[in-house]
Design a protein around this motif. Structure first.
Motif, PDB file in Angstrom:
ATOM      1  N   LYS A  52       0.828  -1.215   0.000  1.00 10.32           N
ATOM      2  CA  LYS A  52       0.000   0.000   0.000  1.00 10.32           C
ATOM      3  C   LYS A  52       0.864   1.269   0.000  1.00 10.32           C
ATOM      4  CE  LYS A  52      -3.746   2.149   2.663  1.00 10.32           C
ATOM      5  NZ  LYS A  52      -4.612   2.013   3.841  1.00 10.32           N
ATOM      6  N   TYR A  53       2.005   1.208   0.703  1.00  9.51           N
ATOM      7  CA  TYR A  53       2.829   2.417   0.841  1.00  9.51           C
ATOM      8  C   TYR A  53       4.109   2.364   0.008  1.00  9.51           C
ATOM      9  CZ  TYR A  53      -0.468   3.761   4.426  1.00  9.51           C
ATOM     10  OH  TYR A  53      -1.623   4.113   5.087  1.00  9.51           O
ATOM     11  N   ASN A  54       4.127   1.451  -0.989  1.00  7.19           N
ATOM     12  CA  ASN A  54       5.257   1.415  -1.937  1.00  7.19           C
ATOM     13  C   ASN A  54       6.612   1.222  -1.294  1.00  7.19           C
ATOM     14  OD1 ASN A  54       4.356   1.593  -4.557  1.00  7.19           O
ATOM     15  ND2 ASN A  54       3.711   3.731  -4.190  1.00  7.19           N
ATOM     16  N   LEU A 104      18.656  -2.885  12.606  1.00 10.58           N
ATOM     17  CA  LEU A 104      17.786  -2.676  13.767  1.00 10.58           C
ATOM     18  C   LEU A 104      17.704  -1.163  13.952  1.00 10.58           C
ATOM     19  CD1 LEU A 104      19.375  -5.200  16.322  1.00 10.58           C
ATOM     20  CD2 LEU A 104      18.009  -5.687  14.315  1.00 10.58           C
ATOM     21  N   ALA A 105      16.547  -0.690  14.406  1.00  8.85           N
ATOM     22  CA  ALA A 105      16.408   0.765  14.561  1.00  8.85           C
ATOM     23  C   ALA A 105      15.606   1.082  15.813  1.00  8.85           C
ATOM     24  CB  ALA A 105      15.711   1.347  13.341  1.00  8.85           C
ATOM     25  N   PHE A 106      15.999   2.167  16.477  1.00  8.45           N
ATOM     26  CA  PHE A 106      15.217   2.689  17.599  1.00  8.45           C
ATOM     27  C   PHE A 106      14.154   3.608  17.027  1.00  8.45           C
ATOM     28  CE2 PHE A 106      19.521   2.224  19.552  1.00  8.45           C
ATOM     29  CZ  PHE A 106      19.187   1.345  20.570  1.00  8.45           C
ATOM     30  N   THR A 107      12.935   3.507  17.565  1.00 11.92           N
ATOM     31  CA  THR A 107      11.923   4.461  17.112  1.00 11.92           C
ATOM     32  C   THR A 107      10.929   4.786  18.224  1.00 11.92           C
ATOM     33  OG1 THR A 107      10.188   4.917  15.482  1.00 11.92           O
ATOM     34  CG2 THR A 107      10.486   2.613  16.094  1.00 11.92           C
ATOM     35  N   ASP A 108      10.425   6.019  18.171  1.00  7.72           N
ATOM     36  CA  ASP A 108       9.367   6.427  19.108  1.00  7.72           C
ATOM     37  C   ASP A 108       8.048   6.590  18.358  1.00  7.72           C
ATOM     38  OD1 ASP A 108       9.734   8.741  17.675  1.00  7.72           O
ATOM     39  OD2 ASP A 108      10.253   9.991  19.391  1.00  7.72           O
ATOM     40  N   GLY A 109       8.004   6.125  17.116  1.00  8.98           N
ATOM     41  CA  GLY A 109       6.781   6.222  16.335  1.00  8.98           C
ATOM     42  C   GLY A 109       6.788   7.418  15.407  1.00  8.98           C
ATOM     43  N   GLU A 110       7.808   8.263  15.544  1.00 15.08           N
ATOM     44  CA  GLU A 110       7.910   9.475  14.723  1.00 15.08           C
ATOM     45  C   GLU A 110       9.333   9.558  14.163  1.00 15.08           C
ATOM     46  OE1 GLU A 110       5.328  12.253  15.643  1.00 15.08           O
ATOM     47  OE2 GLU A 110       5.915  13.268  13.787  1.00 15.08           O
ATOM     48  N   THR A 111      10.291   9.594  15.097  1.00 12.22           N
ATOM     49  CA  THR A 111      11.708   9.579  14.705  1.00 12.22           C
ATOM     50  C   THR A 111      12.163   8.126  14.646  1.00 12.22           C
ATOM     51  OG1 THR A 111      12.033  11.641  15.890  1.00 12.22           O
ATOM     52  CG2 THR A 111      14.009  10.335  15.447  1.00 12.22           C
ATOM     53  N   LYS A 141      11.975   5.138   7.348  1.00 13.71           N
ATOM     54  CA  LYS A 141      11.078   6.283   7.575  1.00 13.71           C
ATOM     55  C   LYS A 141       9.681   6.010   7.016  1.00 13.71           C
ATOM     56  CE  LYS A 141      14.527   9.990   7.669  1.00 13.71           C
ATOM     57  NZ  LYS A 141      15.030  11.089   6.826  1.00 13.71           N
ATOM     58  N   PRO A 142       9.582   5.481   5.767  1.00 11.86           N
ATOM     59  CA  PRO A 142       8.233   5.228   5.222  1.00 11.86           C
ATOM     60  C   PRO A 142       7.410   4.220   6.025  1.00 11.86           C
ATOM     61  CG  PRO A 142       9.861   5.214   3.457  1.00 11.86           C
ATOM     62  CD  PRO A 142      10.629   5.285   4.736  1.00 11.86           C
ATOM     63  N   ILE A 143       8.042   3.184   6.604  1.00 12.20           N
ATOM     64  CA  ILE A 143       7.215   2.177   7.295  1.00 12.20           C
ATOM     65  C   ILE A 143       6.649   2.765   8.598  1.00 12.20           C
ATOM     66  CG2 ILE A 143       9.038   0.947   8.608  1.00 12.20           C
ATOM     67  CD1 ILE A 143       6.176  -0.815   6.829  1.00 12.20           C
ATOM     68  N   ILE A 144       7.446   3.604   9.252  1.00  5.62           N
ATOM     69  CA  ILE A 144       6.951   4.231  10.490  1.00  5.62           C
ATOM     70  C   ILE A 144       5.814   5.209  10.147  1.00  5.62           C
ATOM     71  CG2 ILE A 144       7.665   5.862  12.333  1.00  5.62           C
ATOM     72  CD1 ILE A 144       8.449   2.878  12.749  1.00  5.62           C
TER      73      ILE A 144
END
Ligand code: AMP
Ligand code: GLY
Length: 418
Positions: A107-109, A188-195, A243-246
Motif C-alpha cells: 500500500k505504501y510502496n 535494527l532501529a530505535f523508534t518512538d513512532g515518529e523519529t 522512515k516510510p514504514i513508520i
C-alpha cells in the motif's frame, strides 16, 4: 531507575549487559533471565508481570522476545500506567502477521518481493505453477522461525504448501512470494513512532554449517558493521524503508515504539524488505550493542516517552563478531546439562560472553538450550575481531559443542571486492 527485563536468551543478556552500564540504573530485575543475566539483575518469575511491575515501582519494562509483544504485554503495562520499551499489539503485527506486513508495504510502496496471499492450497499451487521456481512459501503467523520455505524447484514448492498445515493456525493462510537473489543484512532501529534512528547494520548467519550449508537455525553468529550496507545502501534503506514504514503505520493509526528490525535483501545495490521483526535480533544484538557508545537506557526511555529526536546516538569505530556455540544436534534434539568450561578464562582475555541456553547447577554452568553461548569480540576491524573471537572460542568447551568457523568471512570478501 528500576528496570524489569523480559526474556531469557542471548539477546536479553546483551540488553542486560548494556543497560547495566547506564548511570540511570538503580536496580534491574529479569523475568526469567538466565545465569549470565544474573550478574546484572535479580532473577524473578512472577505469574503476573503487570502486578509485579506495579508492586516494585518499575520505571521501564524492557521486552526482548516477540511473543509478549504480539500478546499485548505493552498494552497491559500502559493501561496500568507503566512505561515499556517495546511496541503495542497492533504494531507487533508487523512481525506477527506476514500478510499484514506485506499488504502494508504494498500500500505504501515500500520495496519488497512481489507476493500473493492464499487460504486455499490448490489456488496457491496453481499460482506457483504459473510463476515457476525458485519461489518462497511463508506461513502467515508466528511459527518459531520455521514458517518460511525457500523452494528451489516446483516439487519442493508444491510440497511446501502442504507442509504449511503443520503450523496450525499460523499456516492456515500463506504468502507465496518472489525469490530475491542478493545478500542479506539486518538493520535494527530505535523508534518512538515518529523519529527512527538506525543502529549499525549487522549480518546474521542463519544456516547451521560453514559456507551457508545445512538447515536454517535461529542464527549461528553475527557481525557488525556489515560492509554490504554501504553509505549509499544505508541512505536508501532509511529513506525508502525505515522512515516510510513508520509513517505508514502512523497513517494507519499505529504508533510504533521500540526496536524495529528490518531484514533486508540487497539486490543489485537496492535494499528490499525480506521481513520486519518487532524486536531486537538474536544474535545481531550481541554484535551491535557492544559497539554502542551511548547510554542504552536513556535511548529506550526516549523511545517510550516519544522524544527520541533529542537523542544523539554514538557508535564505536571498530567491529564486533559474535560466534554462537550450539549444542550438537541443534536445531533438532540435543543433550542438556553438559558442563561448560573456560568461560571465565575467555572473559579474562577480553571476551564478552552472552549466555543463551545455560543453567547453573550447584555452581557449575551447564548447557540447557540449543544455542548455548554467544562469544563476542571487539576490535579495530572485522579481520582482527574474527581472529580474537575464535581465540576466545578455543578456550570454551562442552561435549558435542558445535559452531561455525566462518562467521563474518563474507565481510572480508565484500571488503576486498570494493
Ligand atoms: P523470514 O522469516 O521471512 O526472514 O525468512 C527466513 C529466511 O528465508 C530469510 O532470512 C531469507 O534467507 C529467506 N527468504 C525469505 N523470503 C525470501 C525471499 N523472498 N527471497 C529469498 N529468500 C527469502
Ligand atoms: N537473527 C534473526 C532474528 O532475530 O530473527
Amino acid at each position: 531507575m528500576k528496570v524489569l527485563l523480559i526474556g531469557s536468551g542471548g539477546r536479553e543478556h546483551a540488553l542486560a549487559w548494556k543497560i547495566a552500564q547506564s548511570s540511570l540504573l538503580t536496580k534491574m530485575y529479569a523475568a526469567p533471565g538466565n545465569p549470565g543475566i544474573a550478574e546484572f539483575a535479580e532473577l524473578v518469575n512472577p505469574d503476573d508481570i503487570v502486578k509485579f511491575a506495579q508492586e516494585k515501582n518499575i520505571d521501564l519494562v524492557v521486552i526482548g522476545p516477540e511473543a509478549p509483544l504480539v500478546n499485548g504485554l505493552v498494552d497491559a503495562l500502559e493501561f496500568a500506567g507503566i512505561k515499556a520499551f517495546g511496541c503495542k499489539k497492533d504494531a507487533a503485527q508487523i512481525e506477527g502477521s506476514k500478510i499484514f506486513a506485506k499488504q502494508l508495504m504494498k500500500k505504501y510502496n515500500i520495496p519488497t518481493a512481489k507476493f500473493e496471499v492464499f487460504d486455499n492450497p490448490d489456488a496457491a499451487k496453481n499460482y506457483i505453477r504459473s510463476e515457476g521456481a525458485p519461489i518462497v512459501i511463508k506461513a502467515d503467523g508466528l511459527a518459531a522461525g520455521k514458517g518460511v520455505i525457500v523452494a528451489q524447484d516446483l516439487d519442493a514448492a508444491i510440497n511446501a504448501v502442504d507442509e504449511m498445515k503443520n503450523f496450525g493456525a499460523a499456516g492456515s493462510k500463506i504468502v507465496v512470494e518472489e525469490f530475491m537473489n542478493g545478500e542479506e543484512a539486518s538493520i535494527l532501529a530505535f523508534t518512538d513512532g515518529e523519529t527512527i534512528i538506525p543502529m549499525i547494520a549487522a549480518q546474521d548467519h542463519k544456516r547451521l554449517n560453514d559456507g551457508d550449508s545445512g538447515v536454517n537455525t535461529g542464527g549461528m553468529g553475527a557481525y557488525a558493521p556489515a560492509p554490504v550496507i554501504t553509505e549509499k545502501v544505508a541512505a536508501l534503506a532509511n529513506e525508502k524503508i525505515l522512515k516510510p514504514i513508520i509513517a505508514a503505520l502512523r497513517a494507519e493509526g499505529i504508533i510504533y515504539r521500540g526496536c524495529l528490525y528490518a531484514g533486508l535483501m540487497i539486490v543489485n545495490g537496492e535494499p528490499k524488505v525480506v521481513e520486519f521483526n518487532a524486536r531486537f535480533g538474536d544474535p545481531e544484538t550481541q554484535a551491535v550493542l557492544p559497539l554502542l557508545n551511548s547510554d542504552l537506557l536513556e535511548i529506550m526511555l526516549s523511545c517510550a516517552n516519544g522524544d527520541l529526536a533529542k537523542q544523539e546516538i554514538n557508535w564505536s569505530e571498530g567491529a564486533a563478531v559474535c560466534v554462537v556455540l550450539a549444542s550438537g544436534g541443534y536445531p533438532k534434539a540435543y543433550k542438556k546439562n553438559l558442563p561448560i568450561t573456560g568461560i571465565e578464562t575467555a572473559k579474562k582475555q577480553g571476551a564478552i560472553i552472552f549466555h543463551a541456553g545455560t543453567a547453573e547447577i550447584d555452581g557449575q554452568i551447564v548447557t540447557s538450550g540449543g544455542r548455548v553461548l554467544g562469544v563476542t569480540a571487539l576490535d579495530k576491524d572485522i579481520k582482527s575481531a574474527i581472529d580474537k573471537a575464535y581465540k576466545f572460542v578455543g578456550e570454551i568447551h562442552f561435549e558435542n559443542m558445535h559452531y561455525r568457523r566462518d562467521i563474518a568471512a563474507r565481510a572480508l570478501k565484500t571488503c576486498s571486492a570494493d
